[in-house]
Write a protein that holds these residues in place. Structure first.
Motif, short mmCIF file in Angstrom:
data_model
loop_
_atom_site.label_atom_id
_atom_site.label_comp_id
_atom_site.label_asym_id
_atom_site.label_seq_id
_atom_site.Cartn_x
_atom_site.Cartn_y
_atom_site.Cartn_z
N ARG A 168 3.28 -7.81 4.29
CA ARG A 168 2.52 -6.64 3.86
C ARG A 168 3.42 -5.42 4.01
O ARG A 168 4.07 -5.26 5.05
CB ARG A 168 1.25 -6.45 4.71
N ILE A 169 3.44 -4.58 2.98
CA ILE A 169 4.30 -3.40 3.00
C ILE A 169 3.45 -2.14 2.87
O ILE A 169 2.61 -2.05 1.98
CB ILE A 169 5.35 -3.45 1.87
N ILE A 170 3.65 -1.20 3.78
CA ILE A 170 2.94 0.07 3.70
C ILE A 170 3.96 1.19 3.54
O ILE A 170 4.82 1.40 4.41
CB ILE A 170 2.09 0.34 4.97
N LEU A 171 3.90 1.87 2.41
CA LEU A 171 4.77 3.02 2.17
C LEU A 171 3.99 4.28 2.51
O LEU A 171 2.79 4.37 2.21
CB LEU A 171 5.22 3.08 0.71
N CYS A 174 1.72 -0.52 -5.92
CA CYS A 174 1.03 -0.41 -4.63
C CYS A 174 -0.43 -0.06 -4.84
O CYS A 174 -0.80 0.54 -5.85
CB CYS A 174 1.65 0.73 -3.80
N GLN A 175 -1.25 -0.40 -3.84
CA GLN A 175 -2.59 0.19 -3.84
C GLN A 175 -2.46 1.57 -3.21
O GLN A 175 -1.98 1.72 -2.09
CB GLN A 175 -3.58 -0.65 -3.04
N LEU A 176 -2.89 2.56 -3.97
CA LEU A 176 -2.69 3.95 -3.56
C LEU A 176 -3.90 4.45 -2.77
O LEU A 176 -5.03 4.36 -3.23
CB LEU A 176 -2.49 4.79 -4.82
N LEU A 177 -3.67 4.97 -1.58
CA LEU A 177 -4.72 5.62 -0.81
C LEU A 177 -4.33 7.09 -0.63
O LEU A 177 -3.36 7.40 0.06
CB LEU A 177 -4.88 4.96 0.57
N ARG A 178 -5.09 7.95 -1.27
CA ARG A 178 -4.81 9.38 -1.15
C ARG A 178 -5.59 9.96 0.01
O ARG A 178 -6.82 10.03 -0.04
CB ARG A 178 -5.27 10.11 -2.42
N LEU A 179 -4.89 10.38 1.05
CA LEU A 179 -5.55 10.88 2.26
C LEU A 179 -5.51 12.40 2.28
O LEU A 179 -4.56 13.01 1.78
CB LEU A 179 -4.87 10.29 3.49
N TYR A 197 0.85 -1.19 0.00
CA TYR A 197 0.00 0.00 0.00
C TYR A 197 0.88 1.24 0.00
O TYR A 197 2.00 1.21 0.51
CB TYR A 197 -0.88 0.03 1.25
N LEU A 198 0.32 2.30 -0.57
CA LEU A 198 1.00 3.59 -0.49
C LEU A 198 0.00 4.59 0.07
O LEU A 198 -1.04 4.85 -0.53
CB LEU A 198 1.45 4.01 -1.90
N PHE A 199 0.29 5.11 1.27
CA PHE A 199 -0.55 6.14 1.88
C PHE A 199 0.06 7.50 1.55
O PHE A 199 1.16 7.82 2.01
CB PHE A 199 -0.61 5.97 3.40
#
Ligand SMILES: [Zn+2]
Length: 346
Positions: A154-157, A173-178, A40-42
């Motif tokens: 699981r990797i979170i960037l 990555c699955q991108l989550l735009r916060l 994931y990419l936050f």
């Protein structure tokens, strides 16, 4: 009273995430269906809770009694949840830039460990913060692991600067735009967590400008208020500078990297207050403790000048986000700052 005491009193060790409800729902659903992605990419501005969301997600990934009930679904009771809340879970691994960069040696450590089985949970979770500061070699070293991860990894960037990321990283990555949080969310969080009165919570929320991490910092630590005002004072002192001195100061600012954007946000709110006083809208003022100073500025300066300067700060912030010539943008801004023999009133 520290946050740990609050958790212990409620006997609930869930890592609480304020706001970002859509992201929480998305992650919880993936957990329920056992369909979490391997990377994931936050992405989003600083201090809006990206790390807290990542920690809560990691907690849910390793919870022994996961249920689909609250937040991200961690039970907040099991040994794994308690370790996660204390930041001591052996399967939660955190990596931050050492100095100014995330180094290739750090990434090699991630790659090596990612190939191993978790110590005690279903997943091993890697959280890499400020990933825009990974140099190209370091980022490339992670590509293969992102592409062919082990099933239990699981990797979170985390990053606040998408322009600093390689496309090859983003696409894996699955991108989550916060986004920054609404003022009401932060106000409610401050009341709940620190027992602040609604009015001071609201003011602090406004001051934090959607960045809940900043609001929490100011609510917990009186010294952070002092350094906050010192930063504003320093910026305001440039009003008495000559053009040459302003350019020199812009160079100094530019060297502070990403901090500059936070600084400009703070300066913006200060000048917004000056504008509010000039428009007799005192109820909306954020820096109530500094009314004398603000009023002095409001009386001395032409409202048109102040309005233009507020707009200039906004424009510069936008430029900085787009990664244009940062120094030039800051020079132009400081040259536009109202000229005044600035006297501190305190
Ligand atoms: Zn649990």
């Amino acid at each position: 009273m520290g946050t740990l005491t609050i958790y212990a009193m409620a006997n609930d060790f869930r890592i609480q995430v304020y706001g970002h409800h859509w992201a929480q729902t998305l992650l919880r659903r993936a957990l329920v269906r056992n369909e979490t992605r391997h990377a994931y990419l936050f992405l989003g501005p600083e201090h809006i809770g990206k790390m807290t969301l990542a920690r809560a997600f990691a907690q849910a990934l390793t919870c022994e009694h996961f249920s689909d009930e609250f937040g991200l679904g961690a039970c907040g009771q099991c040994r794994s949840c308690r370790l996660a809340a204390a930041g001591m879970h052996p399967d939660h691994r955190f990596f931050a830039p050492a100095g100014s960069q995330l180094l290739i040696d750090q990434i090699r450590e991630v790659v090596r460990e990612a190939a191993l089985s978790p110590v005690e949970s279903r997943f091993k979770v890697f959280i890499l913060t400020d990933f825009e500061r990974a140099n190209v070699n370091a980022a490339n070293a992670l590509l293969k692991t992102l592409e062919e991860p082990s099933a239990t990894t699981r990797i979170i960037l985390i990053s606040h600067q998408p322009s600093g990321l390689l496309d090859t990283i983003i696409s894996r990555c699955q991108l989550l735009r916060l986004r920054p949080l609404p003022e009401e969310t932060i106000t409610a969080a401050l009341v709940e967590r620190f027992g602040l009165e609604a009015e001071s919570a609201r003011r602090l929320a406004r001051l934090s400008n959607g960045r809940i991490g900043r609001a929490f910092e100011l609510a917990q630590d009186p010294e952070s208020w002092q350094t906050y005002y010192q930063r504003i004072q320093q910026l305001n002192e440039t009003l008495a500078y000559s053009p040459a001195q302003r350019i020199a100061y812009a160079q100094k600012l530019e060297k502070q990297g990403q901090q500059v954007e936070t600084l400009l946000q703070e300066w913006l709110l200060w000048w917004r207050d000056v504008l509010l006083i000039q428009n007799n809208s005192h109820t909306l003022i954020v820096h109530e403790g500094h009314l004398d100073e603000l009023t002095a500025l409001a009386e001395q300066l032409d409202p048109t000048l102040v309005r233009r300067f507020v707009e200039a700060i906004l424009t510069t912030s936008r430029y900085l986000r787009k990664n244009v010539n940062r120094q030039l943008a800051l020079e132009v801004l400081l040259l536009k700052a109202p000229v005044q023999a600035y006297n501190r009133t305190q």
